[in-house]
Design a protein around this motif. Structure first.
Motif, PDB file in Angstrom:
ATOM      1  N   ASP A  56      -0.312   9.643   8.298  1.00  0.00           N
ATOM      2  CA  ASP A  56       0.689   9.130   9.225  1.00  0.00           C
ATOM      3  C   ASP A  56      -0.067   8.461  10.371  1.00  0.00           C
ATOM      4  O   ASP A  56      -0.693   9.148  11.189  1.00  0.00           O
ATOM      5  CB  ASP A  56       1.559  10.272   9.752  1.00  0.00           C
ATOM      6  CG  ASP A  56       2.676   9.794  10.672  1.00  0.00           C
ATOM      7  OD1 ASP A  56       2.488   8.742  11.326  1.00  0.00           O
ATOM      8  OD2 ASP A  56       3.715  10.473  10.758  1.00  0.00           O
ATOM      9  N   PRO A  57      -0.056   7.119  10.439  1.00  0.00           N
ATOM     10  CA  PRO A  57      -0.863   6.442  11.465  1.00  0.00           C
ATOM     11  C   PRO A  57      -0.506   6.853  12.887  1.00  0.00           C
ATOM     12  O   PRO A  57      -1.390   7.004  13.731  1.00  0.00           O
ATOM     13  CB  PRO A  57      -0.574   4.956  11.223  1.00  0.00           C
ATOM     14  CG  PRO A  57       0.650   4.901  10.367  1.00  0.00           C
ATOM     15  CD  PRO A  57       0.669   6.162   9.583  1.00  0.00           C
ATOM     16  N   GLU A  58       0.781   7.049  13.167  1.00  0.00           N
ATOM     17  CA  GLU A  58       1.180   7.455  14.522  1.00  0.00           C
ATOM     18  C   GLU A  58       0.676   8.859  14.843  1.00  0.00           C
ATOM     19  O   GLU A  58       0.213   9.133  15.962  1.00  0.00           O
ATOM     20  CB  GLU A  58       2.703   7.404  14.662  1.00  0.00           C
ATOM     21  CG  GLU A  58       3.263   5.985  14.680  1.00  0.00           C
ATOM     22  CD  GLU A  58       4.760   5.966  14.957  1.00  0.00           C
ATOM     23  OE1 GLU A  58       5.324   7.048  15.272  1.00  0.00           O
ATOM     24  OE2 GLU A  58       5.358   4.883  14.857  1.00  0.00           O
ATOM     25  N   GLU A  59       0.757   9.749  13.858  1.00  0.00           N
ATOM     26  CA  GLU A  59       0.287  11.121  14.066  1.00  0.00           C
ATOM     27  C   GLU A  59      -1.218  11.150  14.286  1.00  0.00           C
ATOM     28  O   GLU A  59      -1.719  11.881  15.146  1.00  0.00           O
ATOM     29  CB  GLU A  59       0.665  11.973  12.844  1.00  0.00           C
ATOM     30  CG  GLU A  59       0.301  13.436  12.984  1.00  0.00           C
ATOM     31  CD  GLU A  59       0.673  14.223  11.729  1.00  0.00           C
ATOM     32  OE1 GLU A  59      -0.228  14.842  11.139  1.00  0.00           O
ATOM     33  OE2 GLU A  59       1.857  14.189  11.341  1.00  0.00           O
ATOM     34  N   GLU A  60      -1.948  10.341  13.514  1.00  0.00           N
ATOM     35  CA  GLU A  60      -3.410  10.298  13.667  1.00  0.00           C
ATOM     36  C   GLU A  60      -3.793   9.762  15.043  1.00  0.00           C
ATOM     37  O   GLU A  60      -4.677  10.302  15.711  1.00  0.00           O
ATOM     38  CB  GLU A  60      -4.035   9.403  12.582  1.00  0.00           C
ATOM     39  CG  GLU A  60      -4.119  10.048  11.216  1.00  0.00           C
ATOM     40  CD  GLU A  60      -5.105  11.205  11.184  1.00  0.00           C
ATOM     41  OE1 GLU A  60      -6.122  11.158  11.901  1.00  0.00           O
ATOM     42  OE2 GLU A  60      -4.837  12.157  10.444  1.00  0.00           O
ATOM     43  N   ALA A  61      -3.130   8.687  15.469  1.00  0.00           N
ATOM     44  CA  ALA A  61      -3.426   8.104  16.782  1.00  0.00           C
ATOM     45  C   ALA A  61      -3.076   9.088  17.893  1.00  0.00           C
ATOM     46  O   ALA A  61      -3.826   9.226  18.873  1.00  0.00           O
ATOM     47  CB  ALA A  61      -2.662   6.800  16.959  1.00  0.00           C
ATOM     48  N   VAL A  86       0.847  -1.192   0.000  1.00  0.00           N
ATOM     49  CA  VAL A  86       0.000   0.000   0.000  1.00  0.00           C
ATOM     50  C   VAL A  86       0.883   1.243   0.000  1.00  0.00           C
ATOM     51  O   VAL A  86       1.826   1.345   0.794  1.00  0.00           O
ATOM     52  CB  VAL A  86      -0.929   0.011   1.233  1.00  0.00           C
ATOM     53  CG1 VAL A  86      -1.780   1.277   1.254  1.00  0.00           C
ATOM     54  CG2 VAL A  86      -1.809  -1.225   1.242  1.00  0.00           C
ATOM     55  N   ASP A  87       0.593   2.181  -0.884  1.00  0.00           N
ATOM     56  CA  ASP A  87       1.346   3.428  -0.978  1.00  0.00           C
ATOM     57  C   ASP A  87       0.770   4.433   0.025  1.00  0.00           C
ATOM     58  O   ASP A  87      -0.116   5.224  -0.284  1.00  0.00           O
ATOM     59  CB  ASP A  87       1.255   3.984  -2.397  1.00  0.00           C
ATOM     60  CG  ASP A  87       2.073   5.257  -2.570  1.00  0.00           C
ATOM     61  OD1 ASP A  87       2.780   5.637  -1.614  1.00  0.00           O
ATOM     62  OD2 ASP A  87       1.995   5.876  -3.650  1.00  0.00           O
TER      63      ASP A  87
END
Length: 490
Positions: free
Chosen positions: A166-171, A158-159
């Motif tokens: 950014d999954p960490e930023e969203e969490a 997945v691109d």
């Protein structure tokens, strides 16, 4: 004089039995349970355990959701939660037929956790619910996209860069918001049992603390954060952690359109309102504890020693401290009251920075012990650190035969009492009243106070010099503080 404090006030949680009932009643988990019990040998799943598309209408009908796209989407969401929480187990399609072909279908069986929801303890139920909260939190922070196929490269990866996600930023963003909502819920200046306006919550994570009037750019960021949170709270509400009133859709506009203005400019409810449920307080606290955040709960100290109790409640609000002490004493019972008093008095000794506040809370705790504490209190009348508070406690109870304190103990107790209040960061007017009251009880107070053998003498006298409204007394306090400093250094 402040010592290290917990970053959050203590939360008063519902009992585990009450929380478990709330968890089972959460709409999403309730649907997941119904689907797990509905599933059987004929239920077919894909490679990720998801229900195959042909099964979704039947699943939606079983849940009473209708046969439209929304019903199928809700059924699919509930099924995913059943898989994520171990209510169902699935056999990989490749293992099911041995072909390894992409269009193979797997089968499902009841998971071990399904039985635990009815036969297990409240802790078992809450552990399953927390797994569900983790899964829903991940869904809430997942990216939105129109065509997932466009994001998959030739090698099947997945691109994520194309998603601008950014999954960490969203969490981190969502956890920050939930942390602020938790703090607002517990804060004395917060909404108490009322909901929080979504704009205020968004601003709490966007607007810098030292900013006066927000700039247009910051206001635009707040608006974007609101829309982001609107989507996320819609996802989170069915797991039972929040009550949410979404943003009024007439306020949302497509590019080039004009929004319908609210009929009442003061009606903030149209911009979204959110409130943590009792289950939400529990769930967010568990997530914070797992992340290493100091998030105390009333009752945490009930089975600890008196030293941990007095240190632990040092900065609790008055009502929470009283409740915690009551629970601590309740564990010891009426027959253990005198022993509890002895333990409290022993824990109150010390010359460290927190000791004055421990003695203050010890005196308040002894008031809850009752008359059974009297033998233990009388036993410390000659103790230089505890004799003063012992006399105060006995006098408040109207006890007879209380010996008069030596003058040195009167001054020591005055310094200790003010030191405790300074550390507690209490109301400034009340502190000023205490300072003026104690110094006014003794003529020539400052001529003697600088000689007091107490670690906080100089700091207390300096504070009295700042707080005393009488200029002459304030000057005398500052002069006494200088003498005390010189004496400590010699």
């Amino acid at each position: 004089m402040s010592a290290e404090r917990p970053s959050l006030p203590p939360v008063r949680l519902h009992t585990e039995a009450e929380l478990a009932r709330d968890a089972l009643a959460a709409p999403l988990l309730a649907r997941a349970v119904r689907l797990a019990r509905w599933a059987g040998p004929a239920t077919r799943v894909g490679a990720g355990g998801e229900l195959v598309e042909a099964q979704l209408p039947e699943a939606a009908q079983h849940l009473g959701l209708g046969d439209d796209e929304d019903g199928a989407a809700y059924a699919s969401e509930a099924w995913r939660l059943a898989v994520d929480t171990g209510l169902v187990d699935f056999e990989d399609p490749q293992d099911a037929d041995g072909t390894g072909e992409g269009d193979a279908e797997g089968t499902v069986t009841a998971g071990e956790n399904l039985a635990l929801l009815t036969s297990g303890s409240p802790q078992d139920v809450l552990a399953i619910w927390l797994d569900g909260l983790e899964a829903v939190h991940a869904d809430a922070t997942a990216p939105a996209f129109d065509d997932f196929a466009d994001l998959i490269g030739e090698d099947g990866s997945v691109d994520f860069d194309a998603l601008d996600w950014d999954p960490e930023e969203e969490a981190e963003f969502l956890d920050g918001v939930l942390g602020n909502l938790y703090l607002l819920t517990l804060s004395e200046a917060g909404p108490a049992d009322g909901p929080v306006p979504l704009p205020a919550l968004a601003a709490s994570v966007v607007v810098p603390d030292d900013m006066g009037e927000p700039t247009d750019d910051v206001l635009e960021q707040v608006s974007e954060a609101m829309m982001r949170l609107d989507d996320q709270f819609r996802v989170l509400e069915p797991i039972g952690i929040v009550e949410y009133r979404p943003v009024d859709e007439t306020l949302l506009t497509e590019e080039g359109e004009e929004a319908t203005p609210p009929a009442d400019d003061e009606d903030v409810t149209r911009y979204g309102m959110v409130k943590l449920t009792p289950l939400g307080l529990y769930g967010i606290r568990e997530r914070m504890l797992e992340a290493g955040v100091d998030a105390p709960a009333v009752g945490d100290l009930a089975d600890k020693g008196a030293d941990a109790l007095l240190d632990g409640i040092a900065y609790y609000p008055e009502e929470a401290a009283r409740t915690e002490v009551g629970l601590w004493l309740g564990r010891r019972g009426a027959e253990g009251a005198e022993a509890a008093a002895v333990e409290l008095l022993d824990a109150a000794r010390g010359a460290d920075r927190r000791a004055p506040l421990r003695r203050l809370h010890c005196q308040q705790a002894l008031a809850l012990v009752g008359p059974e504490a009297e033998p233990a209190v009388r036993a410390v009348l000659g103790d230089p650190e505890l004799g003063g508070l012992a006399r105060v406690w006995l006098a408040e109870r109207g006890a007879a035969d209380v010996p008069a304190p030596p003058e040195s103990m009167i001054f020591w107790l005055a310094v200790d009492t003010i030191a405790a209040q300074l550390d507690a960061d209490g109301d400034l007017d009340e502190l000023q009243e205490l300072v003026e009251g104690l110094s006014g009880q003794h003529s020539g107070f400052f001529d003697e106070a600088w000689r007091v053998e107490h670690p906080a003498t100089a700091e207390v006298l300096e504070a009295m010099g700042r707080l005393h409204s009488d200029r002459g007394a304030a000057k005398a306090a500052r002069k006494a503080a200088y003498k005390a400093r010189s004496r400590q250094q010699s």
